[in-house]
Design an enzyme around this catalytic site. Structure first.
Site, mmCIF file in Angstrom:
data_model
loop_
_atom_site.group_PDB
_atom_site.id
_atom_site.type_symbol
_atom_site.label_atom_id
_atom_site.label_comp_id
_atom_site.label_asym_id
_atom_site.label_seq_id
_atom_site.Cartn_x
_atom_site.Cartn_y
_atom_site.Cartn_z
ATOM 1 C CE LYS A 1 -7.391 1.181 3.410
ATOM 2 N NZ LYS A 1 -6.164 1.468 4.207
ATOM 3 C CD GLU B 1 -2.608 1.000 2.749
ATOM 4 O OE1 GLU B 1 -3.517 1.816 2.951
ATOM 5 O OE2 GLU B 1 -2.339 0.066 3.543
ATOM 6 C CB VAL C 1 -0.695 -0.998 12.265
ATOM 7 C CG1 VAL C 1 -0.202 -0.044 11.188
ATOM 8 C CG2 VAL C 1 -2.219 -0.907 12.401
ATOM 9 C CB CYS D 1 -4.739 -1.922 4.287
ATOM 10 S SG CYS D 1 -3.986 -2.077 5.924
#
Length: 293
Positions: free
Chosen positions: A122, A51, A182, A155
């Site tokens: 996205k 990304e 993350v 993501c």
């Protein structure tokens, strides 16, 4: 590796796990081109980058994000990746900061030997992305290519089962996922990334391949998870998880036709056919048209 034997739908997929540096766009693109060249040399036909691979992720403010964004497909980054796809005879899915007029999108481009194929924006923005980007407005397109039917997610899109289901219902053989994972709240040190579990489940319950290219490193105090994976249509790993902290390439040799051929689990059950569309809407209430599945 070679793609000259076996099924015509058998290909090698490469997920490039790299560490973009926020603001260092030229260096990031140059590094990505080196990794693409290596993956192609190793026989990859489909190559996935993380990304926002050209810009980095943790922007200080919208002005920085805007300065690093480019128009698609006319911007310099897309042009460089298009040339790489042509030179190496490969297909590339790569995350990019897209500028459309004064609007910014967290996007991914699909490129092939013949040039630009399409864009995914996205759909589900994560955390501070909401300060810089607009939610995607292109839906969940599935691109028909000579190597198969390709979908894209980015993501946080993967935390919504609709992302994969709507692409499966349009006949996607594989979904490519540029990502910047993350740590998840409550995640104990050393535990596998939650994303790996989600993508195994999505691949299994939709009978599709999924290729996730994550980034590594710490950017402006934000740690990233690494652990890139390539998942079979059965839900088991074909490649990875990659390391948590090293730049590397993972490779998976797959037959994309298996996403359709092996969708019948036994003489009674086929995971998409068995849906109770007499109880709930077949296309989840969307305006997306049903494809082959």
């Amino acid at each position: 590796m070679s793609d000259t034997s076996g099924s015509q739908s058998e290909i090698t997929i490469a997920c490039i796990q790299m560490e973009p540096i926020v603001g260092a766009k030229q260096a990031n693109v140059a590094k990505s081109l080196e990794w693409i060249g290596q993956a192609a040399l190793d026989g990859a036909r489909l190559i996935v980058l993380p990304e926002l691979a050209n810009s980095g992720y943790v922007f200080r403010d919208r002005a920085e994000a805007f300065a690093l964004a480019e128009e698609v497909p006319t911007g310099e980054t897309t042009a460089a990746w298009v040339e790489a796809a042509r030179r190496h005879d490969v297909y590339i899915v790569a995350g990019i900061a897209e500028r459309a007029g004064t609007t910014l999108y967290n996007a991914a481009v699909l490129l092939g030997p013949s040039g630009y194929i399409g864009t995914f924006r996205k759909m589900h923005l994560w955390a501070a992305e909401n300060l810089f980007f607009e939610p995607g407005d292109l839906g969940f397109p599935v691109f028909k290519t000579p190597i198969g039917r390709l979908g894209i997610a980015i993501c946080y899109d993967s935390w919504f089962h609709e992302t994969f289901r709507l692409q499966a219902l349009q006949g996607a053989d594989i979904v490519c996922v540029p990502t910047n994972w993350v740590p998840i709240p409550g995640q104990e040190p050393g535990r596998p990334a939650m994303a790996n579990i989600l993508h195994q489940a999505a691949a299994h319950t939709n009978s599709m391949f999924i290729a996730c290219a994550d980034r590594v490193g710490t950017e402006r105090e934000q740690l990233f998870e690494g652990q890139s994976v390539i998942v079979s249509c059965t839900g088991w790993f074909v490649a990875g998880p990659a390391s948590r902290d090293r730049e590397e390439i993972i490779y998976g040799r797959v037959d994309l036709a298996d996403a359709r051929r092996k969708r019948n689990w036994n003489e009674f059950n086929q995971v998409l056919r068995d849906r109770r569309t007499d109880v709930y809407d077949e296309m989840l209430g969307s305006e997306i048209k049903r494809g082959w599945y």
